[in-house]
Motif scaffolding. Structure first.
Motif, PDB file in Angstrom:
ATOM      1  N   PHE A  32       0.828  -1.206   0.000  1.00  0.00           N
ATOM      2  CA  PHE A  32       0.000   0.000   0.000  1.00  0.00           C
ATOM      3  C   PHE A  32       0.865   1.260   0.000  1.00  0.00           C
ATOM      4  CE2 PHE A  32      -2.351  -3.280   2.393  1.00  0.00           C
ATOM      5  CZ  PHE A  32      -3.512  -3.357   1.629  1.00  0.00           C
ATOM      6  N   ASP A  33       0.286   2.303  -0.562  1.00  0.00           N
ATOM      7  CA  ASP A  33       0.876   3.637  -0.470  1.00  0.00           C
ATOM      8  C   ASP A  33      -0.255   4.648  -0.539  1.00  0.00           C
ATOM      9  OD1 ASP A  33       3.051   5.571  -0.392  1.00  0.00           O
ATOM     10  OD2 ASP A  33       2.531   6.003  -2.474  1.00  0.00           O
ATOM     11  N   GLY A  34      -0.506   5.337   0.575  1.00  0.00           N
ATOM     12  CA  GLY A  34      -1.622   6.265   0.608  1.00  0.00           C
ATOM     13  C   GLY A  34      -2.926   5.553   0.325  1.00  0.00           C
ATOM     14  N   ASP A  35      -3.705   6.079  -0.627  1.00  0.00           N
ATOM     15  CA  ASP A  35      -4.994   5.486  -0.979  1.00  0.00           C
ATOM     16  C   ASP A  35      -4.886   4.423  -2.067  1.00  0.00           C
ATOM     17  OD1 ASP A  35      -6.479   6.860   0.855  1.00  0.00           O
ATOM     18  OD2 ASP A  35      -7.021   8.484  -0.508  1.00  0.00           O
ATOM     19  N   LYS A  36      -3.675   4.020  -2.398  1.00  0.00           N
ATOM     20  CA  LYS A  36      -3.487   3.038  -3.455  1.00  0.00           C
ATOM     21  C   LYS A  36      -3.060   1.689  -2.886  1.00  0.00           C
ATOM     22  CE  LYS A  36      -1.989   6.428  -6.936  1.00  0.00           C
ATOM     23  NZ  LYS A  36      -1.612   7.558  -6.093  1.00  0.00           N
ATOM     24  N   ALA A  37      -3.548   0.635  -3.543  1.00  0.00           N
ATOM     25  CA  ALA A  37      -3.079  -0.721  -3.279  1.00  0.00           C
ATOM     26  C   ALA A  37      -2.441  -1.247  -4.556  1.00  0.00           C
ATOM     27  CB  ALA A  37      -4.229  -1.627  -2.845  1.00  0.00           C
ATOM     28  N   TYR A  38      -1.301  -1.899  -4.409  1.00  0.00           N
ATOM     29  CA  TYR A  38      -0.543  -2.430  -5.538  1.00  0.00           C
ATOM     30  C   TYR A  38      -0.574  -3.956  -5.447  1.00  0.00           C
ATOM     31  CZ  TYR A  38       1.123   2.370  -5.938  1.00  0.00           C
ATOM     32  OH  TYR A  38       1.192   3.735  -6.078  1.00  0.00           O
ATOM     33  N   ILE A  39      -1.307  -4.580  -6.363  1.00  0.00           N
ATOM     34  CA  ILE A  39      -1.521  -6.025  -6.319  1.00  0.00           C
ATOM     35  C   ILE A  39      -0.558  -6.692  -7.291  1.00  0.00           C
ATOM     36  CG2 ILE A  39      -3.210  -7.880  -6.550  1.00  0.00           C
ATOM     37  CD1 ILE A  39      -5.398  -5.676  -6.236  1.00  0.00           C
ATOM     38  N   ASP A  76       9.634   6.888   0.171  1.00  0.00           N
ATOM     39  CA  ASP A  76       9.880   8.172  -0.484  1.00  0.00           C
ATOM     40  C   ASP A  76       9.439   8.195  -1.943  1.00  0.00           C
ATOM     41  OD1 ASP A  76      11.011   9.017   1.906  1.00  0.00           O
ATOM     42  OD2 ASP A  76      13.035   8.429   1.299  1.00  0.00           O
ATOM     43  N   GLY A  77       8.220   7.743  -2.199  1.00  0.00           N
ATOM     44  CA  GLY A  77       7.675   7.829  -3.543  1.00  0.00           C
ATOM     45  C   GLY A  77       8.155   6.759  -4.508  1.00  0.00           C
ATOM     46  N   LYS A  78       8.904   5.805  -4.013  1.00  0.00           N
ATOM     47  CA  LYS A  78       9.390   4.702  -4.839  1.00  0.00           C
ATOM     48  C   LYS A  78       8.906   3.381  -4.246  1.00  0.00           C
ATOM     49  CE  LYS A  78      12.368   7.599  -6.941  1.00  0.00           C
ATOM     50  NZ  LYS A  78      12.335   7.997  -8.366  1.00  0.00           N
ATOM     51  N   ALA A  79       8.583   2.448  -5.125  1.00  0.00           N
ATOM     52  CA  ALA A  79       8.311   1.080  -4.700  1.00  0.00           C
ATOM     53  C   ALA A  79       9.516   0.222  -5.027  1.00  0.00           C
ATOM     54  CB  ALA A  79       7.075   0.536  -5.389  1.00  0.00           C
ATOM     55  N   TYR A  80       9.825  -0.707  -4.123  1.00  0.00           N
ATOM     56  CA  TYR A  80      10.937  -1.635  -4.308  1.00  0.00           C
ATOM     57  C   TYR A  80      10.353  -3.041  -4.293  1.00  0.00           C
ATOM     58  CZ  TYR A  80      13.686   2.507  -3.319  1.00  0.00           C
ATOM     59  OH  TYR A  80      14.219   3.774  -3.367  1.00  0.00           O
ATOM     60  N   ASN A 137       8.882   4.288  -9.903  1.00  0.00           N
ATOM     61  CA  ASN A 137       8.472   5.647  -9.576  1.00  0.00           C
ATOM     62  C   ASN A 137       6.953   5.655  -9.465  1.00  0.00           C
ATOM     63  OD1 ASN A 137       7.679   8.398  -9.677  1.00  0.00           O
ATOM     64  ND2 ASN A 137       9.565   8.948 -10.732  1.00  0.00           N
ATOM     65  N   LEU A 138       6.433   5.881  -8.267  1.00  0.00           N
ATOM     66  CA  LEU A 138       4.997   5.782  -8.054  1.00  0.00           C
ATOM     67  C   LEU A 138       4.227   6.986  -8.597  1.00  0.00           C
ATOM     68  CD1 LEU A 138       4.851   4.173  -4.510  1.00  0.00           C
ATOM     69  CD2 LEU A 138       4.797   3.079  -6.750  1.00  0.00           C
ATOM     70  N   ALA A 139       4.922   8.046  -8.961  1.00  0.00           N
ATOM     71  CA  ALA A 139       4.250   9.179  -9.588  1.00  0.00           C
ATOM     72  C   ALA A 139       3.912   8.877 -11.050  1.00  0.00           C
ATOM     73  CB  ALA A 139       5.123  10.430  -9.497  1.00  0.00           C
ATOM     74  N   THR A 140       4.732   8.026 -11.674  1.00  0.00           N
ATOM     75  CA  THR A 140       4.530   7.706 -13.085  1.00  0.00           C
ATOM     76  C   THR A 140       4.183   6.237 -13.326  1.00  0.00           C
ATOM     77  OG1 THR A 140       6.886   7.191 -13.368  1.00  0.00           O
ATOM     78  CG2 THR A 140       6.207   9.473 -13.734  1.00  0.00           C
ATOM     79  N   ASN A 141       4.312   5.415 -12.286  1.00  0.00           N
ATOM     80  CA  ASN A 141       4.134   3.966 -12.410  1.00  0.00           C
ATOM     81  C   ASN A 141       5.077   3.362 -13.450  1.00  0.00           C
ATOM     82  OD1 ASN A 141       2.131   3.530 -10.417  1.00  0.00           O
ATOM     83  ND2 ASN A 141       0.586   4.360 -11.809  1.00  0.00           N
ATOM     84  N   LEU A 142       6.291   3.869 -13.504  1.00  0.00           N
ATOM     85  CA  LEU A 142       7.324   3.363 -14.397  1.00  0.00           C
ATOM     86  C   LEU A 142       8.424   2.677 -13.602  1.00  0.00           C
ATOM     87  CD1 LEU A 142       7.741   6.395 -16.825  1.00  0.00           C
ATOM     88  CD2 LEU A 142       6.485   4.281 -17.255  1.00  0.00           C
ATOM     89  N   VAL A 143       8.883   1.518 -14.101  1.00  0.00           N
ATOM     90  CA  VAL A 143      10.081   0.886 -13.548  1.00  0.00           C
ATOM     91  C   VAL A 143      11.270   1.679 -14.079  1.00  0.00           C
ATOM     92  CG1 VAL A 143      11.469  -1.202 -13.452  1.00  0.00           C
ATOM     93  CG2 VAL A 143       8.986  -1.374 -13.458  1.00  0.00           C
ATOM     94  N   GLU A 144      11.888   2.440 -13.181  1.00  0.00           N
ATOM     95  CA  GLU A 144      12.926   3.353 -13.641  1.00  0.00           C
ATOM     96  C   GLU A 144      14.330   2.777 -13.553  1.00  0.00           C
ATOM     97  OE1 GLU A 144      12.387   6.807 -11.187  1.00  0.00           O
ATOM     98  OE2 GLU A 144      13.651   6.012  -9.583  1.00  0.00           O
ATOM     99  N   SER A 145      14.516   1.735 -12.753  1.00  0.00           N
ATOM    100  CA  SER A 145      15.840   1.130 -12.648  1.00  0.00           C
ATOM    101  C   SER A 145      15.727  -0.212 -11.948  1.00  0.00           C
ATOM    102  CB  SER A 145      16.807   2.042 -11.874  1.00  0.00           C
ATOM    103  OG  SER A 145      16.357   2.225 -10.537  1.00  0.00           O
ATOM    104  N   LYS A 146      16.823  -0.944 -11.923  1.00  0.00           N
ATOM    105  CA  LYS A 146      16.900  -2.224 -11.228  1.00  0.00           C
ATOM    106  C   LYS A 146      18.105  -2.216 -10.294  1.00  0.00           C
ATOM    107  CE  LYS A 146      17.283  -4.964 -14.730  1.00  0.00           C
ATOM    108  NZ  LYS A 146      17.399  -6.244 -15.473  1.00  0.00           N
TER     109      LYS A 146
END
Length: 355
Positions: free
Chosen positions: A83-90, A126-130, A158-167
């Motif tokens: 979870f992050d704020g009002d979002k759930a990531y399944i 900090d705005g990133k999902a790992y 990057n949770l602002a764009t929902n892009l995998v920005e790096s590994k």
């Protein structure tokens, strides 16, 4: 998800394609699915699902995602949610995607469908999902010199764009992940005898922590990481890692307790399972108990429970069933009294609390 269920190889891409619907729903503060328990049903070869139980156990929805989003498919082998704020990531490991929904209404917001290879578990900082990616699923348990053995990684989203920005390459195999004191701690129960330590600020590996082989379930509390490990042929144990200085102590198990699973901590008590029995000890205990709080009769093809959690004076158990038909979730009191039974989806594997 059972590790033997699929042995396929996917190409890794570090970009992401995002399909979005109306983001206004992300601003909703309440809905049908807030303040309750989400039961993840991984499914078998078909699609997974999410069941919902209200905190008072009075309201139940067997397939919340489909009820809200119609024919849209959640994905195969639904593994976990964060979870992050009002979002759930399944996370759907069999479909290499993460579905983003409003955690209160369950209406779809976006899908992250690239840059992921058999994703497992995720945390947010900090705005990133790992998110751990088990790229070497087919090689879990293989010799250390096997081809492709150590190419698992953490996807940085990057949770602002929902892009995998790096590994973050791990040079190891990976599974569960815990965020504590600004660091990522990663376990994998097959090929590693250490916890991986990742600094997300620098995206680098730090000195691992040698906790022993077969470490899997982890919980953190008050600066201590509790790690349950169950090596083949020997008694299980809980390794307590004081994260400030990496010092360790252990909670020893009876000699015949060789396959303890499902560590959880609630109200200064540690809970764990062996087979179809649930046990509890004080968090300060030096030895594990061999007196069960209760046991139940499993209908699982594997003869044991598949999901487990303790919260709000309840013990939650998910029975795997035969992984082809809907199975059961049970709610017990802390003294082992059955309070409620629900028919959930196929292969229920975990409970998540939408508080």
């Amino acid at each position: 998800m059972k590790f033997s269920k699929f042995f396929f190889v996917a190409l890794v891409s570090v970009s992401a394609f995002v399909s979005c619907t109306n983001n206004d729903d992300d601003k909703v503060d309440s809905g049908d699915y807030n303040e309750g328990i989400l039961v993840l049903n991984e499914g078998s070869a078909g699609q997974g699902s999410v069941s919902y139980i209200s905190n008072d156990l009075a309201t139940f929805t067997q397939d919340a995602y489909t009820k809200v989003n119609g024919d849209d498919l959640l994905g195969k082998y639904v593994q976990s949610v964060f979870f992050d704020g009002d979002k759930a990531y399944i996370i759907s490991g069999g479909s290499n995607k993460i579905t983003v929904v409003n955690r209160n209404t369950f209406k779809i917001i976006a899908k992250i469908e690239s840059g992921l290879v058999k994703p497992r578990y995720g945390v947010v900082k900090d705005g990133k999902a790992y998110v751990t990616n088990a790229n070497t699923y087919a090689d879990w348990g293989a010799p250390a010199d096997a081809p492709g053995y150590k190419d698992d990684y953490v996807a940085v989203i990057n949770l602002a764009t929902n892009l995998v920005e790096s590994k973050i390459e791990l040079n190891a195999t990976a599974n569960r992940i815990v965020l504590e004191n600004g660091k990522l701690y990663i376990s994998e129960p097959y090929n590693n005898d250490k916890l991986l330590v990742v600094n997300p600020a620098t995206k680098t590996l730090e000195t691992p922590i040698a906790v022993g082989s077969k470490a899997d379930t982890m919980e953190s509390k008050d600066g201590i990481l509790y790690v349950l490990r169950s090596s083949n042929g020997v008694a299980s144990e809980i390794v307590k890692v004081k994260l400030s200085d990496k010092s360790m102590s252990k909670i020893t198990f009876p000699a015949d307790f060789k396959n303890a699973k499902n560590l959880d901590i609630d109200q200064n008590k540690i809970y764990y399972t062996v087979g179809t029995s649930v046990y509890g000890i004080a968090i300060t205990a030096a030895e594990a108990s061999n007196t069960a709080i209760f046991s139940y009769t499993s209908a699982s093809a594997y003869g044991k429970m598949y999901g487990f959690a303790v919260k709000n004076n309840h013990i939650f158990i998910a029975d795997g069933g035969d992984f082809s038909a809907n199975s059961k979730a049970f709610v017990y009191s802390l003294t082992g009294i059955l309070e409620k039974e629900f028919t959930v989806g196929v292969g229920p594997n975990g409970f998540y609390f939408n508080d």
